[in-house]
Design a protein around this motif. Structure first.
Motif, PDB file in Angstrom:
ATOM      1  N   ALA A  96       0.839  -1.199   0.000  1.00  7.93           N
ATOM      2  CA  ALA A  96       0.000   0.000   0.000  1.00  7.93           C
ATOM      3  C   ALA A  96       0.875   1.250   0.000  1.00  7.93           C
ATOM      4  CB  ALA A  96      -0.937   0.000   1.208  1.00  7.93           C
ATOM      5  N   ARG A  97       1.919   1.242   0.796  1.00  2.85           N
ATOM      6  CA  ARG A  97       2.812   2.384   0.857  1.00  2.85           C
ATOM      7  C   ARG A  97       3.543   2.579  -0.472  1.00  2.85           C
ATOM      8  NH1 ARG A  97       7.567   3.848   0.851  1.00  2.85           N
ATOM      9  NH2 ARG A  97       8.418   5.549   2.030  1.00  2.85           N
ATOM     10  N   GLU A  98       3.967   1.482  -1.089  1.00  2.00           N
ATOM     11  CA  GLU A  98       4.652   1.561  -2.370  1.00  2.00           C
ATOM     12  C   GLU A  98       3.728   2.116  -3.454  1.00  2.00           C
ATOM     13  OE1 GLU A  98       8.044   0.768  -3.500  1.00  2.00           O
ATOM     14  OE2 GLU A  98       8.097   1.305  -1.392  1.00  2.00           O
ATOM     15  N   ALA A  99       2.452   1.707  -3.446  1.00  3.46           N
ATOM     16  CA  ALA A  99       1.495   2.213  -4.434  1.00  3.46           C
ATOM     17  C   ALA A  99       1.297   3.718  -4.242  1.00  3.46           C
ATOM     18  CB  ALA A  99       0.172   1.474  -4.308  1.00  3.46           C
ATOM     19  N   GLU A 100       1.193   4.147  -2.984  1.00  3.97           N
ATOM     20  CA  GLU A 100       1.030   5.571  -2.691  1.00  3.97           C
ATOM     21  C   GLU A 100       2.272   6.353  -3.121  1.00  3.97           C
ATOM     22  OE1 GLU A 100       0.568   8.410   1.218  1.00  3.97           O
ATOM     23  OE2 GLU A 100      -0.270   6.383   1.310  1.00  3.97           O
ATOM     24  N   ALA A 101       3.455   5.803  -2.879  1.00  4.28           N
ATOM     25  CA  ALA A 101       4.688   6.471  -3.272  1.00  4.28           C
ATOM     26  C   ALA A 101       4.790   6.578  -4.792  1.00  4.28           C
ATOM     27  CB  ALA A 101       5.897   5.712  -2.706  1.00  4.28           C
ATOM     28  N   MET A 102       4.380   5.530  -5.508  1.00  2.00           N
ATOM     29  CA  MET A 102       4.420   5.556  -6.970  1.00  2.00           C
ATOM     30  C   MET A 102       3.441   6.604  -7.512  1.00  2.00           C
ATOM     31  SD  MET A 102       5.870   4.509  -9.662  1.00  2.00           S
ATOM     32  CE  MET A 102       6.776   3.083  -9.134  1.00  2.00           C
ATOM     33  N   GLU A 103       2.259   6.691  -6.904  1.00  2.00           N
ATOM     34  CA  GLU A 103       1.277   7.695  -7.305  1.00  2.00           C
ATOM     35  C   GLU A 103       1.849   9.100  -7.101  1.00  2.00           C
ATOM     36  OE1 GLU A 103      -3.063   9.128  -5.722  1.00  2.00           O
ATOM     37  OE2 GLU A 103      -2.640   6.972  -5.704  1.00  2.00           O
ATOM     38  N   TRP A 104       2.503   9.303  -5.978  1.00  3.76           N
ATOM     39  CA  TRP A 104       3.099  10.608  -5.669  1.00  3.76           C
ATOM     40  C   TRP A 104       4.199  10.944  -6.683  1.00  3.76           C
ATOM     41  CZ3 TRP A 104       7.963  12.321  -4.163  1.00  3.76           C
ATOM     42  CH2 TRP A 104       8.014  13.632  -3.653  1.00  3.76           C
ATOM     43  N   CYS A 105       5.047   9.955  -7.002  1.00  2.64           N
ATOM     44  CA  CYS A 105       6.138  10.175  -7.972  1.00  2.64           C
ATOM     45  C   CYS A 105       5.576  10.526  -9.351  1.00  2.64           C
ATOM     46  CB  CYS A 105       7.016   8.937  -8.087  1.00  2.64           C
ATOM     47  SG  CYS A 105       8.067   8.666  -6.662  1.00  2.64           S
ATOM     48  N   ASN A 106       4.540   9.807  -9.777  1.00  5.24           N
ATOM     49  CA  ASN A 106       3.946  10.076 -11.090  1.00  5.24           C
ATOM     50  C   ASN A 106       3.317  11.467 -11.127  1.00  5.24           C
ATOM     51  OD1 ASN A 106       4.753   7.601 -12.094  1.00  5.24           O
ATOM     52  ND2 ASN A 106       2.822   6.594 -11.558  1.00  5.24           N
ATOM     53  N   ALA A 107       2.664  11.879 -10.050  1.00  3.50           N
ATOM     54  CA  ALA A 107       2.069  13.219  -9.985  1.00  3.50           C
ATOM     55  C   ALA A 107       3.166  14.274 -10.029  1.00  3.50           C
ATOM     56  CB  ALA A 107       1.232  13.363  -8.722  1.00  3.50           C
ATOM     57  N   LEU A 108       4.263  14.048  -9.329  1.00  4.84           N
ATOM     58  CA  LEU A 108       5.376  14.991  -9.330  1.00  4.84           C
ATOM     59  C   LEU A 108       5.986  15.097 -10.724  1.00  4.84           C
ATOM     60  CD1 LEU A 108       7.213  16.849  -7.690  1.00  4.84           C
ATOM     61  CD2 LEU A 108       8.644  14.862  -7.183  1.00  4.84           C
ATOM     62  N   ALA A 109       6.149  13.966 -11.398  1.00  3.41           N
ATOM     63  CA  ALA A 109       6.693  13.976 -12.757  1.00  3.41           C
ATOM     64  C   ALA A 109       5.764  14.761 -13.693  1.00  3.41           C
ATOM     65  CB  ALA A 109       6.877  12.550 -13.259  1.00  3.41           C
ATOM     66  N   GLY A 110       4.449  14.601 -13.496  1.00  7.52           N
ATOM     67  CA  GLY A 110       3.496  15.380 -14.297  1.00  7.52           C
ATOM     68  C   GLY A 110       3.611  16.854 -14.024  1.00  7.52           C
ATOM     69  N   ASP A 111       3.788  17.249 -12.767  1.00  9.98           N
ATOM     70  CA  ASP A 111       3.962  18.664 -12.403  1.00  9.98           C
ATOM     71  C   ASP A 111       5.207  19.249 -13.066  1.00  9.98           C
ATOM     72  OD1 ASP A 111       1.694  18.495 -10.881  1.00  9.98           O
ATOM     73  OD2 ASP A 111       2.751  18.426  -8.942  1.00  9.98           O
ATOM     74  N   VAL A 112       6.274  18.483 -13.074  1.00  8.41           N
ATOM     75  CA  VAL A 112       7.524  18.943 -13.671  1.00  8.41           C
ATOM     76  C   VAL A 112       7.344  19.096 -15.190  1.00  8.41           C
ATOM     77  CG1 VAL A 112       9.920  18.312 -14.156  1.00  8.41           C
ATOM     78  CG2 VAL A 112       8.992  18.035 -11.847  1.00  8.41           C
ATOM     79  N   ALA A 113       6.656  18.158 -15.811  1.00  5.62           N
ATOM     80  CA  ALA A 113       6.419  18.222 -17.252  1.00  5.62           C
ATOM     81  C   ALA A 113       5.567  19.445 -17.593  1.00  5.62           C
ATOM     82  CB  ALA A 113       5.740  16.944 -17.741  1.00  5.62           C
ATOM     83  N   ASP A 114       4.549  19.731 -16.769  1.00  4.21           N
ATOM     84  CA  ASP A 114       3.699  20.895 -17.003  1.00  4.21           C
ATOM     85  C   ASP A 114       4.489  22.190 -16.833  1.00  4.21           C
ATOM     86  OD1 ASP A 114       1.546  19.283 -17.503  1.00  4.21           O
ATOM     87  OD2 ASP A 114       0.704  19.450 -15.465  1.00  4.21           O
ATOM     88  N   ALA A 115       5.384  22.242 -15.871  1.00  2.00           N
ATOM     89  CA  ALA A 115       6.180  23.445 -15.616  1.00  2.00           C
ATOM     90  C   ALA A 115       7.170  23.708 -16.746  1.00  2.00           C
ATOM     91  CB  ALA A 115       6.920  23.313 -14.294  1.00  2.00           C
ATOM     92  N   ALA A 116       7.582  22.672 -17.442  1.00  2.00           N
ATOM     93  CA  ALA A 116       8.565  22.835 -18.523  1.00  2.00           C
ATOM     94  C   ALA A 116       7.942  23.430 -19.776  1.00  2.00           C
ATOM     95  CB  ALA A 116       9.191  21.483 -18.849  1.00  2.00           C
ATOM     96  N   ARG A 117       6.624  23.404 -19.882  1.00  2.00           N
ATOM     97  CA  ARG A 117       5.956  23.913 -21.098  1.00  2.00           C
ATOM     98  C   ARG A 117       5.870  25.389 -21.099  1.00  2.00           C
ATOM     99  NH1 ARG A 117       0.918  19.825 -21.406  1.00  2.00           N
ATOM    100  NH2 ARG A 117       2.136  18.007 -21.008  1.00  2.00           N
TER     101      ARG A 117
END
Length: 76
Positions: free
Chosen positions: A55-76
């Motif tokens: 459960a913790r690993e799934a939550e951490a992966m969700e957080w990482c994917n959201a962070l990667a999306g934020d970074v991708a949005d900021a680069a545009r």
């Protein structure tokens, strides 16, 4: 890699060690006893415990994917 070492023990301690673990297993027995005192393995055990928590690993992966999306949005 293993290193050879000569140690001196009280005769009674040696005899007890010989009786309890046997001649060919003394080195491994002593190494297993010493390892937690001379190597910092508590951090490794902590990471292993966290990785085992699905459960913790799934939550951490969700957080990482959201962070990667934020970074991708900021680069545009």
């Amino acid at each position: 890699m293993h290193r050879k070492m000569t140690i001196t023990l009280d005769e009674a301690v040696y005899e007890g060690l010989y009786r309890m673990v046997g001649r060919r297993k003394m080195s491994q027995f002593i190494e297993d006893l010493l390892r937690p005192h001379v190597l910092d393995t508590s951090l490794d055990r902590g990471y292993q415990a966290m990785a085992a928590d699905k459960a913790r690993e799934a939550e951490a992966m969700e957080w990482c994917n959201a962070l990667a999306g934020d970074v991708a949005d900021a680069a545009r």
